[in-house]
Design an enzyme around this catalytic site. Structure first.
Site, short mmCIF file in Angstrom:
data_model
loop_
_atom_site.label_atom_id
_atom_site.label_comp_id
_atom_site.label_asym_id
_atom_site.label_seq_id
_atom_site.Cartn_x
_atom_site.Cartn_y
_atom_site.Cartn_z
N THR A 151 0.44 1.47 6.37
CA THR A 151 0.64 0.43 5.36
C THR A 151 0.96 -0.87 6.08
OG1 THR A 151 2.06 -0.29 3.53
CG2 THR A 151 3.06 1.12 5.17
N THR A 159 0.81 -1.22 0.00
CA THR A 159 0.00 0.00 0.00
C THR A 159 0.85 1.27 0.00
OG1 THR A 159 -1.71 -1.17 1.22
CG2 THR A 159 -1.75 1.23 1.35
N VAL A 188 -12.03 -5.96 1.92
CA VAL A 188 -11.60 -4.59 2.16
C VAL A 188 -10.75 -4.57 3.42
CG1 VAL A 188 -12.32 -2.23 2.67
CG2 VAL A 188 -13.65 -3.62 1.07
N GLY A 189 -9.54 -4.02 3.31
CA GLY A 189 -8.65 -3.94 4.45
C GLY A 189 -8.73 -2.60 5.16
#
Length: 317
Positions: A209, A158, A187-188
């Protein structure tokens, strides 16, 4: 007001072959965002511009070149938050959207919402934001790895950016392709305020991240912001935030911070974390893939983020 901006290209393992690309990508992103701040642009505009650069670079797990889900598709999440009115916007599991951070920014400016899948894609289309065939976001490297089910050491992660502008407004942004082989629709943390990002003009802004399922239960971004209370330096707050995560859950993570004074900080517990930053106190932007590299540069008095520094880590050497 002190202008500052810091970007990250993910907390991850970076092999020698990809050091140069991580340096160059993060440096290009921070330079683009810094140009916006120096010309009087807002922190939101700077964060969007910087992340769009990262979303275009297949070195990183965002936009083009993002990792593929279980169906071999690119699904993208992104979010932005500003610290003046605590406004925010987010999209998740969207396809065929070239720059999801721009969609998140547009949502933030209109009405705080998290739009998922077709709703996010429809919003982007209705507002004239850039769409493309979903296959156009798949890089050859990611396609090959998915088809061959390869175990990859230096998988991208990310991206994110935080900045403070001349008005004292802080903004955080984050963008991701999720995890390789993730179930469709997973979805994180990236699209979740408090987990993947947070911004409050009274303290600062944070972008995270790493392993989303580890970041979410410790609300990592808000935890890091709260740790800046009492004028704690962002460097110390970021380190304590990662220590908090490690003490409570398993997993790798990283975070970048900027406070209301324009001071920056970053920390991680992965092998590496690609970052670049620029403040008014610096002659030129700095780019690193580890704290060891940053400390070595400072000890040697080498101007950080220079082309010379990047050459030191060239895989050709």
């Amino acid at each position: 007001m002190t202008l500052s901006i810091i970007v990250h290209g993910g907390a991850k393992t970076i092999t020698d072959e990809k050091i140069q690309a991580n340096h160059a990508g993060c440096l290009a992103a921070v330079e683009a965002g810094w140009a916006v701040l120096r010309s009087g642009g807002s922190a939101g505009e700077a964060v969007e511009v910087a992340i769009r650069v990262l979303e275009t670079d297949q070195t990183f797990n965002a936009g083009f070149g993002a990792t593929l889900n279980s169906e071999g598709e690119v699904e993208l999440d992104a979010a932005m938050m500003e610290g003046a009115k605590l406004g925010w916007g987010a999209v998740a599991a969207v396809q065929g959207v070239r720059h999801p951070i721009s969609v998140a920014h547009k949502i933030m400016d209109e009405k705080p919402m998290l739009l998922v899948a077709r709703s996010g894609e429809r919003f982007a289309a209705e507002h004239g934001l850039e769409l493309c065939p979903k296959e156009d976001l798949i890089s050859e490297e990611q396609r090959k790895e998915w088809e061959e089910e390869q175990e990859v050491l230096d998988r991208p992660n990310t991206v994110g950016c935080v900045a403070i502008d001349a008005t004292g407004t802080v903004v955080a942004g984050t963008s991701t392709g999720g995890t390789t082989g993730q179930p469709q629709g997973r979805v994180g943390d990236t699209a979740l305020v408090g987990c993947g990002l947070y911004a409050d003009n009274h303290l600062g802004a944070c972008s995270t991240t790493g392993d989303g399922e580890s970041i979410i239960p410790v609300v990592l971004a808000k935890t890091a912001i709260d740790l800046m209370a009492g004028d704690t330096h962002p460097e110390e707050a970021s380190r304590k935030a990662i220590e908090t995560l490690v003490s409570k859950v398993e997993g790798e993570a990283g975070c970048i911070l900027v406070d209301r004074q324009g001071r920056i900080g970053w920390a991680y517990n992965s092998d590496h974390m690609a970052v670049a930053y620029m403040t008014q106190d610096m002659d030129k932007p700095a780019a690193f893939i580890s704290k060891e590299e940053e400390n070595s540069s400072k000890a040697q008095g080498v101007p950080s983020g220079t082309k010379e520094l990047m050459t030191v880590h060239s895989p050709s050497e």
